[in-house]
Structures are given as structure tokens and as C-alpha cells.
Scaffold this active site. Structure first.
Site, PDB file in Angstrom:
ATOM      1  N   SER A  45      36.483-116.434  57.745  1.00 12.70           N
ATOM      2  CA  SER A  45      35.985-115.598  58.836  1.00 12.70           C
ATOM      3  C   SER A  45      35.709-116.526  60.005  1.00 12.70           C
ATOM      4  O   SER A  45      34.943-117.488  59.865  1.00 12.70           O
ATOM      5  CB  SER A  45      34.710-114.878  58.402  1.00 12.70           C
ATOM      6  OG  SER A  45      34.401-113.849  59.302  1.00 12.70           O
ATOM      7  N   GLU A  46      36.327-116.259  61.162  1.00  9.81           N
ATOM      8  CA  GLU A  46      36.300-117.272  62.222  1.00  9.81           C
ATOM      9  C   GLU A  46      34.923-117.455  62.868  1.00  9.81           C
ATOM     10  O   GLU A  46      34.722-118.396  63.622  1.00  9.81           O
ATOM     11  CB  GLU A  46      37.386-117.003  63.277  1.00  9.81           C
ATOM     12  CG  GLU A  46      37.274-115.716  64.048  1.00  9.81           C
ATOM     13  CD  GLU A  46      38.083-114.592  63.428  1.00  9.81           C
ATOM     14  OE1 GLU A  46      38.319-114.637  62.201  1.00  9.81           O
ATOM     15  OE2 GLU A  46      38.474-113.666  64.167  1.00  9.81           O
ATOM     16  N   ASN A  47      33.968-116.571  62.550  1.00  6.94           N
ATOM     17  CA  ASN A  47      32.607-116.813  63.032  1.00  6.94           C
ATOM     18  C   ASN A  47      31.867-117.843  62.174  1.00  6.94           C
ATOM     19  O   ASN A  47      30.706-118.127  62.444  1.00  6.94           O
ATOM     20  CB  ASN A  47      31.818-115.509  63.109  1.00  6.94           C
ATOM     21  CG  ASN A  47      31.739-114.778  61.785  1.00  6.94           C
ATOM     22  OD1 ASN A  47      32.731-114.704  61.054  1.00  6.94           O
ATOM     23  ND2 ASN A  47      30.589-114.250  61.465  1.00  6.94           N
TER      24      ASN A  47
END
Lengths: 218, 232
Positions: A45-47
């Protein structure tokens, strides 16, 4: 013809054991539900998370634990947190094996447009431009035609581009297609009950058909 | 070196109209709620705000937009905000949309003392317009400059009086990068402890990057998309 779930199921067949995968918002998120049990796949998840777990049970949600779609999630054994620069660092460095995302248009040389429609409110590209510029393997989940019945698989994208020559494979409600390195959509499989003729009619870009095209098995 | 201040109002001393601010957070996760409240009360305006998102109508940076304090937003994604959309379409607000990894890395570059970075994100798109393109090993990259941030506002889980910070889960997101980028960095924490209580091996951002730290109060920690697995 496939529904959204069908597209997600077919894409799940492309996910390899032992891979790190980034899933975009929408149909790509559904792919996680169809990765076979026992397969070792880590979702990014790129966060700032590797190892996305299922949605939490009621009462167990944590405001400090969300995915890139801002949905509450959980971790799994072996998960790791990190900051946004490191997250895009691992994407840029090609550590993420597969990116699955949606698109408004794809061109026959693999260009993708999925962030902006001129004249409409633009919400932004989020991480899409970073992902498409660096991912080793990109699969697009999309509808073959738009609401007006016009093909979204084009000789050239009309909408503003998100990235150039990056899409490798497309799964739509009608077909599975590979984007060839020299250009062109190569028809790999038909969706159940869909004819080659239907796919031809729905594809504006160069369509390559070699031999008998099998129906996909879901 | 004691960096402690009593509250957000004291922490934001020195802010002025037309400054460049940066904010940690992803959506509403890990945003500096106390500092934003103090900034709203301060009435400071004409701001350029660097933040991945722009909050929602009644929370986060949305509160500052509502008071017309923001002149320009630099973000990667700005959905979920009707007032933002209204100001943008009426021309009251400028917005610079940039790729999320570019945003993160331009903040990081500021904290690493590097004037610019090269990234392939945006090559061949309108993001590339007017930017220098360099080719390395046969692949094209855009040159993107480090941000120049007057005040940086971050939220951490734990911090000590020296300004050392530890973040929690995905509320880390942009916070460490924003903390590194500020000429003045203001950290609010859920738990402020005396120096020596945090294990030096567990610190995510060393206090050298933090100028003022305070114990935050009344955290709302709003969830944007409460998504659940049904119990069997």
C-alpha cells in the site's frame, strides 16, 4: 461477458507465488479476494505498508491503519510500515513485481490515461504516475468500451497521459490482451460467451489475432 | 536541548501571511489536528500549502480552505472536498497537482540537503512541461526541485523533550518527510515523554529536525472510509 468480479478473478490468475503486488483502487482491490490460499503474495500500500491484511471486524478498526484508498485495514504476520518516500523508493527501484490498476484509455503501444478528463474536476494522479513509470509489470483492469459504446483500447490515447509505453496486459469484460513490445493488442483469451467478432468491434487500436482464441477459464 | 512548548498556539509563533507550509498526513490519517486548529484561529492567510491531500470539507486542511487562508495547494490528490472544488473552479485557489512519489521525494530531498531529484514519474505527461529531462541508462527522468518550506507541521505518536519522534502504523506516511523539510518544524504528539524514555533504536526522526514539540489534546482521528469484514 465478465462482471467486475470476473475481471478481478481472471487477473488473480496472473499473480505469481512469491511476489510483491500493488493494487489500485476499484476492481484491482478486488483481486486480493481471489489470490489462491497458500500462495505467498505480499500486497503493498503506497501510503506505507507491506503486507495488507483483510478489513477489520467492527470495533477493531484503527484510524492509524488505512490503505491508499483510505479504507480501514489490518496487518498480517510479517507486515512492515514505512514512510511515503521509502514507499515510492521501492516502487521506483523496481522492487514491486506487479502493479494492477484501472484505466480510462490504453493505446496500442502501452500508453495509459487514467487521471484526468479535460473540463471535469481533476482530483489528481495520486501515486499512479510513479507506479506506471517504474513498475516491472503492469496489468490494467478496465471496461473495453465507455458508456457511449466507444472503444477504450485505441491507436493513441485522447485523454491526458499518465505514463508512456508501460502497460503489458489488459483484462476487460470481453477479453485478455497482451500489449506487444512493437505495438498492438494481441488477443489471448475471450470472456465466456464472447466472440472474436465482438472483441474486434470493440477494439479501435490494432488488434492481433493468431489462430484459435480460447475462452478463459475462471 | 529542550524543544517543548506548552501548546499549539505557542508552537505556531512566527508564522506570517504568504508563507510556505507543509503538512504530514495521508487523507485524514496522521494529520496535525492541533496545529491546524491553531492556524485556523490565527487567521494567517495567502498560504502555499504542501500536503498530499487537502482534507475534507469540515476537517483537516479543509478547515483552512473554508477560512480562505490558502492561496495555493501542492498535492497529489484532492478529492472529497466540495469547498476546495468551488474555490478551484472560481479561480480563488491555485492547485499544483504532482505525483505522490515526487511530492514525498521533494520533501525528502529538502531534509537530505539535496537541491533536486530525478524521477521517471510524469515523463511524457503534462507534469513534464517546462522541466529538464535527463537520460540515465537509456531511461528518461524529470528533474524536480527540493521544496523550500517555511513551517512544517507533523503529528507523531510519541515524542520526547529533545524532539525525537516515533510514528504509529500508517499514520507515519508523509510525516517524517515533512518534518525533515521545515526551516521550522512543529511536532505534536499523543504522548510526550522526558528525554531518555524512548529507545534510541526506535526513533524514526531524530530531534535535530524538530524545533518545537508539544503534547496534543482532544484527538478526533476521523476515519474517512470505515470498511469492515462482516463477522461470521
Amino acid at each position: 461477458m465478465l462482471d467486475k468480479t470476473g475481471i478481478a478473478k481472471r487477473i488473480a490468475q496472473e499473480v505469481k507465488d512469491g511476489s510483491y503486488v500493488n493494487l489500485g483502487i476499484g476492481i484491482p482491490t478486488l483481486v486480493a479476494n481471489y489470490i489462491p490460499q497458500g500462495m505467498n503474495v505480499v500486497l503493498q500500500s503506497e501510503n506505507g505498508l507491506l503486507g495488507i491484511g483483510p478489513f477489520p471486524f467492527d470495533g477493531e478498526e484503527d484510524p492509524d491503519l488505512i490503505n491508499a484508498g483510505k479504507q480501514t485495514i489490518t496487518t498480517i504476520p510479517g507486515s512492515a510500515f514505512f514512510d511515503s518516500a521509502l514507499s515510492f523508493g521501492m516502487i521506483r527501484a523496481g522492487k514491486v513485481d506487479l502493479t494492477i490498476l484501472g484505466a480510462m484509455e490504453v493505446s496500442e503501444n502501452g500508453d495509459i490515461a487514467n487521471w484526468k478528463i479535460p473540463g471535469k474536476m481533476v482530483k489528481g494522479m495520486g501515486g499512479a504516475m510513479d507506479l506506471v513509470a517504474s513498475a516491472k509489470h503492469i496489468i490494467v483492469a478496465m471496461q473495453h468500451v465507455n458508456k457511449a459504446g466507444e472503444s477504450k483500447l485505441l491507436p493513441k490515447c485522447d485523454l491526458p497521459i499518465t505514463g508512456l509505453r508501460c502497460v503489458k496486459k489488459i483484462v476487460t469484460e470481453l477479453a485478455v490482451l497482451d500489449v506487444l513490445p512493437d505495438g498492438g493488442f494481441k488477443l489471448i483469451e475471450r470472456a465466456p460467451g464472447v466472440s472474436v467478432e465482438q472483441i474486434k468491434n470493440a477494439t479501435a487500436g490494432k488488434l492481433i489475432i493468431e489462430g484459435d482464441i480460447p475462452e478463459m477459464i475462471l | 536541548m529542550n524543544k517543548t512548548v506548552t501548546n499549539a498556539t505557542e508552537a505556531i509563533k512566527g508564522i506570517n501571511d504568504n508563507m510556505v507550509f507543509a503538512f504530514g498526513g495521508f487523507g485524514l490519517c496522521g494529520i496535525p489536528e492541533n496545529s491546524i486548529s491553531a492556524l485556523v484561529k490565527s487567521g494567517v492567510k495567502g498560504l502555499t500549502c504542501i500536503s498530499n491531500n487537502a482534507g475534507v470539507d469540515d476537517f483537516g486542511i479543509g478547515l483552512m480552505l473554508h477560512q480562505r487562508q490558502v492561496k495555493k495547494m501542492i498535492s497529489s490528490y484532492v478529492g472529497e472536498n466540495a469547498e476546495f472544488e468551488r474555490q478551484l473552479l472560481s479561480g480563488e485557489l491555485l492547485v499544483d497537482l504532482i505525483p505522490q512519489g515526487t511530492l514525498a521525494t521533494r520533501l525528502m530531498a529538502a531534509g537530505y540537503g539535496m537541491p533536486a531529484i530525478f524521477t521517471p514519474a510524469g515523463v511524457g505527461t503534462e507534469v513534464a512541461e517546462g522541466k529538464e529531462v535527463r537520460t540515465f541508462n537509456g531511461k528518461e527522468y524529470l528533474m524536480e526541485y527540493a521544496f523550500d518550506v517555511d513551517f512544517a507541521f507533523v503529528k507523531a505518536w510519541k515524542g520526547d523533550t529533545q524532539g525525537n519522534l516515533i510514528f504509529r502504523k500508517t499514520s507515519r506516511n508523509f510525516n517524517p518527510l515533512v518534518a525533515m523539510a521545515g526551516k521550522i518544524t512543529i511536532a505534536e504528539v499523543e504522548e510526550l515523554v522526558p528525554a531518555g524514555e524512548l529507545d534510541p533504536d526506535h526513533i524514526h526522526i531524530p530531534g535535530i529536525y524538530v524545533h518545537r514539540i508539544f503534547q496534543g489534546v482532544d484527538y478526533e482521528k476521523r476515519i474517512e472510509q470505515r470498511t469492515l469484514t462482516p463477522r461470521a
